[in-house]
Write an enzyme that holds these catalytic residues in place. Structure first.
Site, short mmCIF file in Angstrom:
data_model
loop_
_atom_site.label_atom_id
_atom_site.label_comp_id
_atom_site.label_asym_id
_atom_site.label_seq_id
_atom_site.Cartn_x
_atom_site.Cartn_y
_atom_site.Cartn_z
N ASP A 13 75.65 21.85 -25.35
CA ASP A 13 74.52 22.05 -26.26
C ASP A 13 73.31 22.72 -25.61
OD1 ASP A 13 76.10 20.71 -28.17
OD2 ASP A 13 75.35 18.76 -27.49
N LYS A 16 74.26 27.76 -26.09
CA LYS A 16 75.23 28.83 -25.80
C LYS A 16 75.40 29.72 -27.03
CE LYS A 16 78.42 25.78 -24.76
NZ LYS A 16 77.60 24.58 -24.69
N GLY A 40 80.08 22.54 -31.04
CA GLY A 40 79.24 22.88 -32.19
C GLY A 40 78.21 23.88 -31.71
N HIS A 41 78.34 25.13 -32.17
CA HIS A 41 77.44 26.18 -31.70
C HIS A 41 76.56 26.65 -32.85
CE1 HIS A 41 80.62 27.17 -28.38
NE2 HIS A 41 80.04 26.00 -28.22
N GLN A 223 81.75 23.62 -24.60
CA GLN A 223 81.50 22.47 -23.72
C GLN A 223 80.72 22.96 -22.49
OE1 GLN A 223 84.99 22.63 -25.05
NE2 GLN A 223 83.96 21.55 -26.66
P1 GDP Z 1 75.57 25.05 -27.95
O1 GDP Z 1 76.60 24.03 -28.23
O2 GDP Z 1 75.37 25.29 -26.49
O3 GDP Z 1 75.80 26.35 -28.67
O4 GDP Z 1 74.18 24.48 -28.48
P2 GDP Z 1 73.90 23.73 -29.89
O5 GDP Z 1 73.91 24.74 -30.97
O6 GDP Z 1 74.79 22.56 -30.03
O7 GDP Z 1 72.45 23.15 -29.64
C1 GDP Z 1 71.37 23.96 -29.25
C2 GDP Z 1 70.23 23.82 -30.27
O8 GDP Z 1 69.05 24.41 -29.74
C3 GDP Z 1 70.48 24.53 -31.57
O9 GDP Z 1 69.85 23.82 -32.60
C4 GDP Z 1 69.81 25.89 -31.38
O10 GDP Z 1 69.43 26.51 -32.59
C5 GDP Z 1 68.62 25.50 -30.56
N1 GDP Z 1 68.10 26.51 -29.61
C6 GDP Z 1 68.81 27.37 -28.83
N2 GDP Z 1 67.97 28.03 -27.99
C7 GDP Z 1 66.71 27.60 -28.26
C8 GDP Z 1 65.42 27.88 -27.70
O11 GDP Z 1 65.25 28.68 -26.78
N3 GDP Z 1 64.36 27.19 -28.25
C9 GDP Z 1 64.52 26.29 -29.26
N4 GDP Z 1 63.44 25.66 -29.70
N5 GDP Z 1 65.72 25.99 -29.78
C10 GDP Z 1 66.80 26.64 -29.29
P1 IMO Z 2 79.36 22.38 -27.13
O1 IMO Z 2 80.32 23.55 -27.01
C1 IMO Z 2 78.23 18.33 -26.06
C2 IMO Z 2 81.41 15.51 -25.11
C3 IMO Z 2 81.46 14.33 -26.07
C4 IMO Z 2 81.91 13.24 -25.14
C5 IMO Z 2 82.90 13.96 -24.23
C6 IMO Z 2 84.36 13.80 -24.63
O2 IMO Z 2 78.73 22.26 -28.46
O3 IMO Z 2 78.39 22.39 -26.01
P2 IMO Z 2 85.79 14.85 -26.62
O4 IMO Z 2 85.64 14.73 -28.10
O5 IMO Z 2 85.71 16.26 -26.12
O6 IMO Z 2 86.99 14.14 -26.07
O7 IMO Z 2 84.52 14.05 -26.02
O8 IMO Z 2 82.57 15.34 -24.28
N1 IMO Z 2 81.46 16.85 -25.72
C7 IMO Z 2 80.39 17.60 -25.94
N2 IMO Z 2 79.08 17.34 -25.75
N3 IMO Z 2 78.60 19.54 -26.49
C8 IMO Z 2 79.91 19.84 -26.66
O9 IMO Z 2 80.33 21.10 -27.00
C9 IMO Z 2 80.88 18.85 -26.41
N4 IMO Z 2 82.22 18.78 -26.48
C10 IMO Z 2 82.58 17.56 -26.04
O10 IMO Z 2 80.20 14.07 -26.62
O11 IMO Z 2 80.84 12.80 -24.35
MG MG Z 3 76.82 22.24 -29.27
#
Ligand code: GDP
Ligand code: IMO
Ligand code: MG
Length: 424
Positions: A13, A16, A40-41, A223
């Site tokens: 998270d 990415k 979850g992206h 991840q």
């Molecule tokens: P990922 O799994 O690495 O793709 O990240 P997620 O989407 O799960 O979580 C990142 C969150 O931060 C999302 O709600 C994005 O919209 C938000 N985000 C990404 N970059 C920035 C940033 O530079 N500033 C802020 N405020 N939010 C950001």
């Molecule tokens: P993105 O791509 C954050 C974490 C789960 C748990 C551990 C094992 O959005 O960054 P699983 O269901 O994979 O067996 O759970 O890994 N986990 C993540 N945490 N972002 C993710 O993906 C994750 N994918 C798995 O929360 O701690």
């Molecule tokens: Mg994510």
């Protein structure tokens, strides 16, 4: 021609999705190599927010070929739902291809994920309960069902009956759970196979062709490094290899192809699920960052745990992934804090100072973070377009992260939109 890889450097998270989207705009081919719908992206495009679990974020760019490699585990029901939702919003998925070797997440994997977590009790991992671990278990045990099987009805029926029977025994006799109705599962999944068949293609061959044609290719990480099955905080990890090396195994491509390996970090640290977290904040500063940064899971909605930036973690990521560049996201979220802390080393109970991230949990558990304090900032930086426009204290913070992590910080995120990045 450019071949780039985007990798998570912390516990996931890191934003990415946004960085991938920026690079995908310049890519002809976007590839996902491992993991499943535990990812979850988020991609924010003006008023529209897209949350992608399995489909590469490149799908939001009309001309990009989007590939899902052999190393990904696919829940057919979820991916079809994702396709339907995207198409409803006017995004075509005709450019999507799934490798026939990719494994299928079956309902018994999801069921067993929940049951085994419950059985672990206090020692649970805090998985996303998407069946990821049980599906990879079957893959490595060599009894999994693959996309090729799913789209060949008779083959699928035979394999699913065999596997389902055994899983029902485990569900009922070991975990005292409810057996699944295999006939209805098989009928339901047969229909998913029929629908998915038009998307199936040999991803390794498609990547090779694109490479020979001089196309721009982007490998989309999911991840993150500390969730890697070997180099993460085992057992609080996922069941695959989110590292740069895992990208090649999962896609069926050679490692010499890569030009840049870009690691994405937040300007602080977060984690969902259980496991050690040395710089975790239990104060109102942690709550402030959680609320300001909207730190709630994209996939499960769980509140993310928050902590200061830990340079041992990102340095570990630079090493195990061979990162060539770093992106520091969410610098804007730290606005309003008087002081910013950076963890520069760990102190062991005997007073020894270490600066390499420990290889095992047992050693990590004893470590106390050693902090350096930096001046915070109050200015709104969301509209900054260049490094020079950032307040002096921000620049010092970024420069310090760069020297501690020993990797060029080439991108800085100042907001969720694809335009809210500073490239250096
Ligand atoms: P990922 O799994 O690495 O793709 O990240 P997620 O989407 O799960 O979580 C990142 C969150 O931060 C999302 O709600 C994005 O919209 C938000 N985000 C990404 N970059 C920035 C940033 O530079 N500033 C802020 N405020 N939010 C950001
Ligand atoms: P993105 O791509 C954050 C974490 C789960 C748990 C551990 C094992 O959005 O960054 P699983 O269901 O994979 O067996 O759970 O890994 N986990 C993540 N945490 N972002 C993710 O993906 C994750 N994918 C798995 O929360 O701690
Ligand atoms: Mg994510």
């Amino acid at each position: 021609m450019a071949v780039n890889i985007v990798i998570g450097t912390q516990w996931g998270d890191e934003g990415k999705g946004k960085v991938i989207d920026v690079y995908a705009g310049r890519a002809d081919v976007v590839v996902r190599s491992q993991g499943g719908n535990n990812a979850g992206h988020t991609v924010v495009l003006g008023e529209e927010t897209y949350k992608l679990n399995l489909i590469p974020s490149g799908i939001l760019h009309k001309n990009a070929l989007c590939l899902i490699g052999a190393g990904v585990v696919i829940n057919p029901k979820t991916i079809l739902k994702e396709i339907d939702e995207l198409e409803k919003r006017g995004i075509t998925c005709d450019n999507l291809r799934i490798d026939p070797r990719a494994h299928v997440v079956m309902p018994w994997h999801v069921e067993l994920d929940g049951l085994s977590e419950k059985f672990r009790g206090e020692m649970d991992i805090g998985t996303t309960r998407r069946g990821i671990g049980p599906c990879y278990t079957d893959k490595y045990e060599r009894s999994g069902i693959r996309i090729y099987d799913l789209i060949h009805t008779e083959l699928f029926e035979r394999k699913a009956k065999q596997s389902g029977k055994l899983k029902n025994k485990i569900i009922t006799a070991v975990y005292e759970g409810q057996a699944l109705d295999l006939n209805s599962v098989i009928e339901e999944y047969k229909s998913y196979g029929i629908r998915l068949s038009k998307y199936v293609g040999d991803v390794s061959v498609l990547i090779h062709k694109a490479y020979l044609e001089g196309k721009n290719i982007m490998f989309e990480g999911a991840q993150a490094t500390l969730l890697d099955i070997d180099f993460g905080t085992y057992p609080y990890v996922t069941s695959s290899h989110p590292l740069s090396a895992g990208v090649f195994v999962g896609a069926g491509a050679g490692p010499k192809m890569a030009d840049d390996i870009i690691g994405v970090a937040k300007a602080y640290t977060t984690r969902v699920g259980k496991g050690p977290f040395p710089t975790e904040l239990f104060t109102d500063i942690g709550d402030y960052i959680r609320v300001k940064g909207g730190e709630y899971g994209t996939t499960t909605g769980r509140a993310r745990r928050i902590g200061w930036f830990d340079s041992l973690i990102v340095r570990h990521s630079v090493r195990v992934n061979g990162l060539t560049k770093l992106c520091i996201n969410k610098l804007d979220t730290l606005c309003g804090l008087k002081q910013l802390m950076i963890c520069t080393a760990y102190k062991k109970p005997d007073g020894t100072i270490i600066d390499d991230f420990p290889p095992v949990l047992e050693e990590l558990a004893d470590c106390e973070p050693v902090y350096e304090t930096h001046e915070g900032f109050d200015e709104n930086i969301c509209q900054c377009k260049s490094f020079e426009q950032l307040p002096a204290s921000c620049k010092r913070y970024i420069d310090r992260l760069e020297s501690l992590c020993d990797c060029k910080i080439a991108i800085i995120g100042v907001g969720p939109e694809r335009t809210q990045i500073i490239e250096r």
